[in-house]
Enzyme design. Sequence first.
Site, PDB file in Angstrom:
ATOM      1  N   ASP A 246       0.820  -1.220   0.000  1.00 54.28           N
ATOM      2  CA  ASP A 246       0.000   0.000   0.000  1.00 54.28           C
ATOM      3  C   ASP A 246       0.852   1.267   0.000  1.00 54.28           C
ATOM      4  O   ASP A 246       1.943   1.282   0.571  1.00 54.28           O
ATOM      5  CB  ASP A 246      -0.894  -0.021   1.254  1.00 54.28           C
ATOM      6  CG  ASP A 246      -2.036   0.972   1.147  1.00 54.28           C
ATOM      7  OD1 ASP A 246      -2.283   1.489   0.045  1.00 54.28           O
ATOM      8  OD2 ASP A 246      -2.676   1.232   2.183  1.00 54.28           O
TER       9      ASP A 246
ATOM     10  N   ASN B 204     -10.676  -3.010  -6.274  1.00 55.87           N
ATOM     11  CA  ASN B 204      -9.819  -2.086  -7.035  1.00 55.87           C
ATOM     12  C   ASN B 204     -10.352  -1.757  -8.434  1.00 55.87           C
ATOM     13  O   ASN B 204      -9.895  -0.800  -9.066  1.00 55.87           O
ATOM     14  CB  ASN B 204      -8.383  -2.615  -7.147  1.00 55.87           C
ATOM     15  CG  ASN B 204      -7.586  -2.492  -5.864  1.00 55.87           C
ATOM     16  OD1 ASN B 204      -6.655  -3.249  -5.610  1.00 55.87           O
ATOM     17  ND2 ASN B 204      -7.941  -1.522  -5.020  1.00 55.87           N
TER      18      ASN B 204
HETATM   19  C1  FPP Z   1      -2.059   0.027  -3.272  1.00 62.03           C
HETATM   20  O1  FPP Z   1      -1.562   1.358  -3.256  1.00 62.03           O
HETATM   21  C2  FPP Z   1      -1.507  -0.687  -4.409  1.00 62.03           C
HETATM   22  C3  FPP Z   1      -2.225  -1.290  -5.409  1.00 62.03           C
HETATM   23  C4  FPP Z   1      -3.698  -1.295  -5.435  1.00 62.03           C
HETATM   24  C5  FPP Z   1      -1.559  -1.950  -6.565  1.00 62.03           C
HETATM   25  C6  FPP Z   1      -0.352  -2.767  -6.229  1.00 62.03           C
HETATM   26  C7  FPP Z   1       0.343  -3.073  -7.492  1.00 62.03           C
HETATM   27  C8  FPP Z   1       1.687  -3.143  -7.651  1.00 62.03           C
HETATM   28  C9  FPP Z   1       2.645  -3.008  -6.549  1.00 62.03           C
HETATM   29  C10 FPP Z   1       2.289  -3.337  -9.017  1.00 62.03           C
HETATM   30  C11 FPP Z   1       1.870  -4.520  -9.821  1.00 62.03           C
HETATM   31  C12 FPP Z   1       1.982  -5.832  -9.154  1.00 62.03           C
HETATM   32  C13 FPP Z   1       2.796  -6.842  -9.486  1.00 62.03           C
HETATM   33  C14 FPP Z   1       2.653  -8.146  -8.760  1.00 62.03           C
HETATM   34  C15 FPP Z   1       3.862  -6.732 -10.495  1.00 62.03           C
HETATM   35  P1  FPP Z   1      -2.571   2.564  -3.483  1.00 62.03           P
HETATM   36  O2  FPP Z   1      -2.667   2.835  -4.934  1.00 62.03           O
HETATM   37  O3  FPP Z   1      -3.880   2.248  -2.825  1.00 62.03           O
HETATM   38  O4  FPP Z   1      -1.840   3.725  -2.760  1.00 62.03           O
HETATM   39  P2  FPP Z   1      -2.516   4.929  -1.974  1.00 62.03           P
HETATM   40  O5  FPP Z   1      -3.235   4.328  -0.796  1.00 62.03           O
HETATM   41  O6  FPP Z   1      -1.347   5.762  -1.571  1.00 62.03           O
HETATM   42  O7  FPP Z   1      -3.437   5.630  -2.939  1.00 62.03           O
END
Ligand code: FPP
Length: 249
Positions: free
Chosen positions: A25, A73
């Site tokens: 996150d 998501n």
């Molecule tokens: C949460 O941060 C993250 C995600 C919903 C996506 C995670 C994806 C990756 C790390 C990259 C792709 C994955 C792989 C396995 C290659 P957020 O966007 O909710 O952050 P925020 O809370 O700061 O908005």
Amino acid sequence: MAEKKYIPQLPEGTQIPVHIGMIMDGNGRWAKKRGLPRKFGHREGAQTFRTITRHAKNCGVKYFTVYAFSTENWKRPKDEVEAIMDLFEKYLDEVRDFIEENIRICFIGDRSMLRPELQRKMASVEEDSRDFKAMTLLIAINYGGRDEIVHAAKRLAQEVKEGKTDPSMITEDMLNSRLYTAELDGDIAPDVDLIIRPSGEQRLSNFMIWQAAYAEYYFTNILWPDFKPADLEKAIIAYSDRNRRFGSV
Ligand code: FPP
């Protein structure tokens, strides 16, 4: 891409969790802090994912589950969803070096809603890595803990309908062995021992809600793209220092 090698620096006697769950996150906030579009945060987060997965294996973790994309998501803007799926697909294309590291790769979640090409690549990576033993990496994609329990309940209900079991005979083990985490080519992932959530949020967000019944939790304010191998070690040491009783005294 060649990766920098990090040698684990864990004190002798550290108890290594068998199964770690990681909620990756903070990508969006990481990008925002730099005045960049959110997808740049995900790109950086994908890099961190590679580094930390390797490090988990080097620390002796046996199952490492990452929350890459939740059933919720899909509510994000279309271009952000596309960017995450593209990163995921790129990773699957480059995954050969993981296989060289003896890491078995499996996916949990409902894949039927993913692009057909992605589904094909996922199946191929699972097949190519099935015999690797150093660590099992579980990538949770279109995953939701409640959805997983519903999926298991449907399977049990079908078995009852077919006369294969009786409702009064249903046990925790039976439900457990019908979760996505039990669909690992004959293997069932053990309960998760340690859940790590960076970025300052302190909740589970529908991640492994069944498997985390006795998990320890570790929260840190570091945003996922900034998470380093040393931060993983700090979490493991904190876990090792805790006294887990599983309901006994
Ligand atoms: C949460 O941060 C993250 C995600 C919903 C996506 C995670 C994806 C990756 C790390 C990259 C792709 C994955 C792989 C396995 C290659 P957020 O966007 O909710 O952050 P925020 O809370 O700061 O908005």
